[in-house]
Write a protein that holds these residues in place. Structure first.
Motif, short mmCIF file in Angstrom:
data_model
loop_
_atom_site.label_atom_id
_atom_site.label_comp_id
_atom_site.label_asym_id
_atom_site.label_seq_id
_atom_site.Cartn_x
_atom_site.Cartn_y
_atom_site.Cartn_z
N LYS A 171 0.66 -0.84 0.08
CA LYS A 171 -0.16 -0.13 0.29
C LYS A 171 0.79 1.20 -0.03
O LYS A 171 0.31 2.53 -0.61
CB LYS A 171 -0.74 -0.21 0.64
CG LYS A 171 -2.30 -1.18 1.29
CD LYS A 171 -3.21 -0.98 2.36
CE LYS A 171 -4.18 -1.87 1.16
NZ LYS A 171 -5.12 -2.29 2.63
N ALA A 172 1.80 0.71 0.59
CA ALA A 172 3.09 2.36 0.24
C ALA A 172 3.32 2.71 -1.13
O ALA A 172 3.82 3.81 -1.40
CB ALA A 172 4.29 1.91 1.36
N GLN A 173 3.73 1.75 -1.81
CA GLN A 173 4.41 1.81 -3.20
C GLN A 173 2.82 2.02 -4.07
O GLN A 173 2.87 2.88 -5.07
CB GLN A 173 4.76 0.33 -3.40
CG GLN A 173 5.65 0.01 -3.15
CD GLN A 173 6.04 -1.76 -3.78
OE1 GLN A 173 5.60 -2.30 -3.33
NE2 GLN A 173 7.25 -1.45 -4.33
N VAL A 174 1.60 1.73 -3.82
CA VAL A 174 0.77 1.94 -4.22
C VAL A 174 0.54 3.81 -4.28
O VAL A 174 0.80 5.10 -4.60
CB VAL A 174 -0.59 1.55 -4.20
CG1 VAL A 174 -1.87 2.16 -4.67
CG2 VAL A 174 -0.69 0.19 -4.44
N ALA A 175 0.32 4.40 -2.79
CA ALA A 175 0.64 5.29 -2.65
C ALA A 175 1.30 6.16 -3.65
O ALA A 175 1.20 7.38 -3.65
CB ALA A 175 0.93 6.12 -0.93
N HIS A 176 2.99 6.03 -3.40
CA HIS A 176 3.67 6.60 -4.37
C HIS A 176 3.68 7.05 -5.79
O HIS A 176 3.82 7.67 -6.20
CB HIS A 176 5.30 6.18 -3.89
CG HIS A 176 5.82 6.41 -1.91
ND1 HIS A 176 6.39 7.75 -1.90
CD2 HIS A 176 5.91 5.42 -0.94
CE1 HIS A 176 6.36 7.36 -0.45
NE2 HIS A 176 6.21 6.95 -0.21
N ARG A 177 3.49 5.76 -5.63
CA ARG A 177 2.74 5.51 -7.15
C ARG A 177 1.50 6.71 -8.30
O ARG A 177 1.75 7.11 -8.88
CB ARG A 177 2.48 4.50 -8.11
CG ARG A 177 2.58 4.06 -9.29
CD ARG A 177 2.46 2.60 -9.92
NE ARG A 177 2.54 2.55 -11.12
CZ ARG A 177 2.66 1.27 -11.69
NH1 ARG A 177 2.89 0.12 -10.76
NH2 ARG A 177 2.28 1.38 -13.00
N LEU A 178 0.68 6.55 -6.95
CA LEU A 178 -0.86 7.68 -7.22
C LEU A 178 0.08 8.92 -7.08
O LEU A 178 -0.14 10.03 -7.82
CB LEU A 178 -1.85 6.99 -6.11
CG LEU A 178 -2.91 8.40 -6.06
CD1 LEU A 178 -3.96 8.00 -7.57
CD2 LEU A 178 -3.89 8.04 -5.09
#
Length: 407
Positions: free
Chosen positions: A384-391
């Motif tokens: 979810k942290a990776q999703v956040a940074h991608r968003l």
């Protein structure tokens, strides 16, 4: 890591059983090519030694305010301003109190008072000390002065009590430090609103309507936006998560309270609505509804909750430049999410499948589809942290590209 050799942290090690974790933090920072110098408090020497700090950091350890050698070669003023970031780990209740009062009775507090360098603190203390009104007042004072916090977390502590006060995990502290050291802050000067977590709609004084949202994805997005330089307000329903570093967190319980907090956060440039807001509420009973052997189950009269995403998406002077909603679906994910974007009037929808077996709701990973006016993007399953940074990377690209105003 590129220009990482120029990055420098001054680590203030306070007294407390969690001080041993500062050793692992130093090791991890050195792996990222961050220079670490340390100030060891007198209380800190009861838990770690200057030799261990020096061995891991490769730097001298400072502790004595009145050392003539230090004053001639370094000086507490130069020490306080010779790093990109000052980190206090662990930050005890006593150290927080002395910081808030502006005391300067040892090297650590003198450095902290003399600095104009950003300060990040990682608190660690007994749960009752953390929740005490005095500590909370000190924390509020330090936050108002711009001091960033990472943690504390909830859990079992060395004193065999459980609750908030446990030092944040090393990964979380490391992430907050690296974010604070990042020279790339493309959202500096921008403001963002993030909603996260569930809402609790009371049925009576002991029962409520809720859902299984943990708030993890929304908290990660708030932290990633802050790391990119945005001024972030996080409006959170009830969760067990600590406040993200560098974020102004507003805690609420119901959907109507969340709506009020969002209105107070306007105007802003970016709104990301990840909260799993309850669709309905009831008029709560004043007393606990009792179950009797011959009584039928009570009839709950449901009324719709306010639509926060639709409110934020309405055209007008306070509409954010970019409004992003989330669609948690259990079937026909793409169709339902696309219809939701059109119905709500938001710019983007992040759709995810939360059906049983996916482990998304309440879990650590997510697999999403980003739906915009230009089309859709299927992202792989990510932390979810990776999703956040991608968003956030997509948000930065959007805001840096000329685009027409929403109709």
């Amino acid at each position: 890591m590129g220009d990482g050799a120029t990055r420098s942290v001054l680590l203030v090690v306070g007294g407390g059983i969690a001080a041993y974790k500062a050793l692992e933090l130093i090791r991890r920072l050195r792996e990222h090519d961050v220079r670490v110098r340390t100030v060891l408090t007198d209380a800190g020497t009861r838990f770690v030694t200057p030799m261990s700090l020096q061995a891991l950091s490769g730097e001298r350890v400072f502790s004595d305010l009145f050392s003539l050698t230090d004053e001639s070669e370094m000086g507490h003023i130069a020490l306080s301003r010779g790093s990109n970031l000052i980190v206090v780990c662990p930050a005890t209740a006593d150290l927080l109190a002395r910081m808030a009062a502006g005391l300067a009775d040892d090297l650590a507090t003198t450095v902290l008072l003399a600095t104009d360098t950003p300060v990040l603190v990682a608190p660690a203390m007994n749960v009752r000390m953390w929740t005490h009104a005095a500590t909370q007042a000190n924390v509020a004072t330090l936050r108002a002065r711009g001091v960033a916090f990472v943690g504390p977390e909830s859990g079992l502590m060395a004193c065999n009590e459980s609750g908030p006060g446990r030092l944040a995990e090393t990964d979380a502290i490391l992430s907050a430090i690296l974010h604070g050291l990042s020279p790339d802050r493309p959202l500096a000067g921008r403001s963002a609103l993030v909603t996260a977590g569930p809402t609790h709609e009371p049925i009576d004084p002991v029962r409520y309507i809720a859902n299984r949202s943990s708030g993890t994805q929304g908290y990660a997005i708030a932290e990633a936006l802050a790391a990119a330089g945005a001024d972030v307000t996080l409006v959170s329903g009830p969760t067990t998560l600590p406040d993200p570093a560098g974020v102004h967190t507003v805690r609420v319980e119901t959907a109507r309270e969340m709506l009020d907090a969002c209105r107070h956060a306007l105007p802003c440039d970016i709104a990301v609505c990840t909260a799993a807001v309850a669709d309905w509420h009831v008029a709560p009973a004043a007393q606990k509804i009792k179950k009797t052997a011959d009584a039928a189950p009570p009839a709950l009269q449901l009324a719709p909750n306010p639509d926060i995403l639709a409110m934020l998406s309405q055209p007008g002077p306070t509409r954010p430049e970019l409004v992003i909603g989330f669609a948690a679906e259990t079937e026909h994910v793409l169709a339902h999410a696309t219809a939701k974007r059109e119905r709500k009037g938001c710019d983007w929808i992040v759709a995810n499948d939360v059906s049983p077996g996916t482990g998304v709701m309440g879990g650590t990973e997510n697999e999403v589809i980003l739906i915009t006016a230009a089309g859709r993007e299927h992202w792989p399953r990510l932390d979810k942290a990776q999703v956040a940074h991608r968003l956030v990377a997509r948000i930065v690209t959007f805001l840096q590209t000329p685009h027409p105003n929403p109709e």
